[in-house]
Motif scaffolding. Structure first.
Motif, PDB file in Angstrom:
ATOM      1  N   MET A  72       4.518  39.230  22.767  1.00 40.58           N
ATOM      2  CA  MET A  72       3.641  39.816  22.498  1.00 40.58           C
ATOM      3  C   MET A  72       3.584  39.952  24.158  1.00 40.58           C
ATOM      4  O   MET A  72       2.667  41.023  24.741  1.00 40.58           O
ATOM      5  CB  MET A  72       2.602  39.818  21.807  1.00 40.58           C
ATOM      6  N   ALA A 111       4.577  36.936  18.446  1.00 44.43           N
ATOM      7  CA  ALA A 111       3.409  36.159  16.815  1.00 44.43           C
ATOM      8  C   ALA A 111       4.868  35.469  16.042  1.00 44.43           C
ATOM      9  O   ALA A 111       5.290  36.451  16.001  1.00 44.43           O
ATOM     10  CB  ALA A 111       2.774  37.150  16.246  1.00 44.43           C
ATOM     11  N   GLY A 135       7.614  43.282  22.371  1.00 43.62           N
ATOM     12  CA  GLY A 135       8.151  44.001  21.781  1.00 43.62           C
ATOM     13  C   GLY A 135       9.932  44.177  20.666  1.00 43.62           C
ATOM     14  O   GLY A 135      10.272  45.027  20.664  1.00 43.62           O
ATOM     15  N   VAL A 136      10.094  42.951  21.715  1.00 43.28           N
ATOM     16  CA  VAL A 136      11.101  42.106  20.998  1.00 43.28           C
ATOM     17  C   VAL A 136      11.106  41.037  19.942  1.00 43.28           C
ATOM     18  O   VAL A 136       9.787  41.083  20.260  1.00 43.28           O
ATOM     19  CB  VAL A 136      12.133  42.111  22.388  1.00 43.28           C
ATOM     20  N   MET A 137      11.807  41.378  18.559  1.00 36.02           N
ATOM     21  CA  MET A 137      11.344  41.051  17.949  1.00 36.02           C
ATOM     22  C   MET A 137      12.910  39.723  17.617  1.00 36.02           C
ATOM     23  O   MET A 137      13.702  40.701  17.242  1.00 36.02           O
ATOM     24  CB  MET A 137      11.226  41.365  16.051  1.00 36.02           C
ATOM     25  N   TYR A 138      13.049  38.848  17.486  1.00 34.68           N
ATOM     26  CA  TYR A 138      14.098  37.772  16.243  1.00 34.68           C
ATOM     27  C   TYR A 138      13.792  37.907  15.354  1.00 34.68           C
ATOM     28  O   TYR A 138      12.486  37.209  15.100  1.00 34.68           O
ATOM     29  CB  TYR A 138      14.580  37.321  17.830  1.00 34.68           C
ATOM     30  N   PHE A 162       7.487  37.775  16.764  1.00 37.40           N
ATOM     31  CA  PHE A 162       8.247  39.178  17.785  1.00 37.40           C
ATOM     32  C   PHE A 162       6.847  38.649  19.235  1.00 37.40           C
ATOM     33  O   PHE A 162       5.592  38.265  19.358  1.00 37.40           O
ATOM     34  CB  PHE A 162       6.769  40.225  17.153  1.00 37.40           C
TER      35      PHE A 162
END
Lengths: 135, 135
Positions: B62, B106, B82-85, B60
């Motif tokens: 941050m 994170a 805000g983007v998660m892979y 994630f």
């Protein structure tokens, strides 16, 4: 590869709102990662009594300040950006966000949350089962 | 309950530095959470070729901006806060941080990292074993 954007998912059913907090579940059980990953906002001034009897959870503070009290020991720890707590003993706890600003937290649950749970009156998510809104 | 502070742990052996990135492992296998949790900084301008053959990982963003390329599909996705892979297929990938500022991420690993692994020449962490610095 799964790619999801908090700014979009906050407008979908991945977002859940409750008393004192809201959460966007970026990963749930059906993503088959073996954990779920949530971005959770604790409302400014909220005091939450929680006990995840069926899940281990880690929580990393990204924004905001507050405190967590470990009910078993009576200890209270300050929370600010960069602090992580992990409920490795399914610890019963009280989480507080200071007045003035919300806390934004990155949370990991093991086993993963299915997305169908609701917090019971005991502050827990139920064990995984084919639950609809049961409380 | 485990409570750890990034500002303190960055000064301990929980911090590892490598070519293009550094990481602070706030939770490792011996914390018995079933996952490990790392705060990882990707250096500004870094391009990392990675392939976690033995671990699933979610990341994630941050802070900072960059991109990720999925080698299998050739697709490149923009990364920003805000983007998660999630590498749900042990996806081989290239991660890039834009010049000018690092990315702060994170990261969750399943199975948990033990802290003794190093990235092999193939860009993977080895499967869990009693490994010392073997590469």
């Amino acid at each position: 590869m799964i790619v999801r954007d908090l700014a979009k998912e906050i407008l979908t059913e991945r977002r859940v709102d409750s008393d004192g907090w809201s959460s966007v579940r970026l990963l749930l059980k059906d993503d088959r990662m073996g954990f779920s990953f949530h971005i959770t906002t604790i409302h400014a001034g909220a005091e939450l009594h929680m006990h995840y009897k069926n899940h281990l959870e880690s929580v990393f503070c990204m924004e905001g300040t507050g405190s967590i009290t470990d009910i078993a020991t009576g200890e209270t720890h300050t929370i600010r950006p960069g602090v992580m707590y992990a409920l490795n003993k399914n610890d019963k706890h009280i989480l507080r966000a200071d007045a003035g600003a919300p806390m934004m937290m990155a949370c990991v649950f093991n086993p993963p949350v299915t997305g169908k749970e609701v917090h019971g009156a005991d502050g827990a998510y139920p064990a995984d089962a084919a639950l609809e809104n049961s409380a």
